[in-house]
Scaffold this motif. Structure first.
Motif: not given
Length: 246
Positions: A59-60, A64-65, A78-79, A83-85
């Protein structure tokens, strides 16, 4: 990598393609739980720790932060939101890079565009060095509405007075300076009267301007114009803003 009743921090980091320092950082921020320790006092990581670490790294690497990873892994909602953002952010980044590449291609074809304020590219060849310099400076000072007006005015053929001003030499006579100032003042005032956004910007400069940006214009006038041109601007300014209106 051999199983010896659990892996060391170095072994798990190596297998996951990261560093011991990174693994310890994940422990500190609560992203990766610390394992138990063996009789020798060293941490003993199991397969679940390894999988967790590899998923964090995955993810990193996607961008992804770290502060969002726990939520991404724990909640499908939330995922998707995160991910869309991230996808939208990456799309915007790609669009920006594509725009930058297009601008670079234009500059490679016409280097003068590198000296031109954004939005004035179509008019760059019609401006002289002095005009390009002042437009570039004012693009950081004037409001967008005033810059829109300047762009429209730049698209028009240069007036006789403007052309004379650009070519005015230091040895211009007093009579020549006064005549040019009077004609130039008429044009400047007309443009201001026709375009309120431009008048607002010029009036602000006349009133003292922003203390953070006003010195920039003053230095530009002194360093980019010759004495005759400065004199003409001062005379034109006196005509546009007579003492009674100050």
């Amino acid at each position: 990598m051999r199983m010896k009743g659990g892996w060391s921090t170095r072994e798990i980091a190596d297998f996951a393609g990261t560093t011991v320092k990174t693994v310890r950082h994940y422990h500190r921020i609560g992203l990766l739980k610390e394992p138990g320790r063996g009789a020798n006092g060293y941490k003993k990581y199991g397969i679940q720790h390894l999988l967790r670490l590899m998923r964090i790294r995955r993810l990193a690497e996607l961008g992804v932060a770290l502060s969002d990873i726990a939520a991404v892994q724990e909640s499908p909602e939330s995922a998707e939101q995160t991910l869309r953002a991230l996808d939208a952010e990456l799309a915007a980044g790609i669009e920006r890079q594509q725009r930058m590449r297009a601008e670079l291609a234009s500059i490679l074809r016409n280097p003068v565009l590198a000296e031109t304020a954004p939005g004035f590219e179509d008019h760059a060849d019609g401006m002289n060095d002095l005009e390009r310099a002042f437009v570039l400076l004012t693009s950081r000072i004037f409001e967008p509405g005033a810059m829109d007006v300047m762009r429209d005015l730049t698209a028009e053929p240069r007036s006789e007075a403007a052309a004379e001003f650009g070519e005015l030499s230091d040895d211009a006579t007093d009579e020549t300076r006064q005549d040019l100032a009077e004609r130039y003042a008429v044009e400047i005032k007309r443009d201001m009267d026709d375009h309120p956004a431009l008048r607002k910007a010029v009036d602000k400069v006349q009133a003292g301007g922003d203390p953070q940006t006003q010195p920039v214009l003053l230095h530009a006038v002194v360093e980019l114009l010759n004495k005759a041109q400065i004199d003409v601007l001062q005379r034109a300014n006196t005509i546009i803003y007579p003492e009674s209106e100050r």
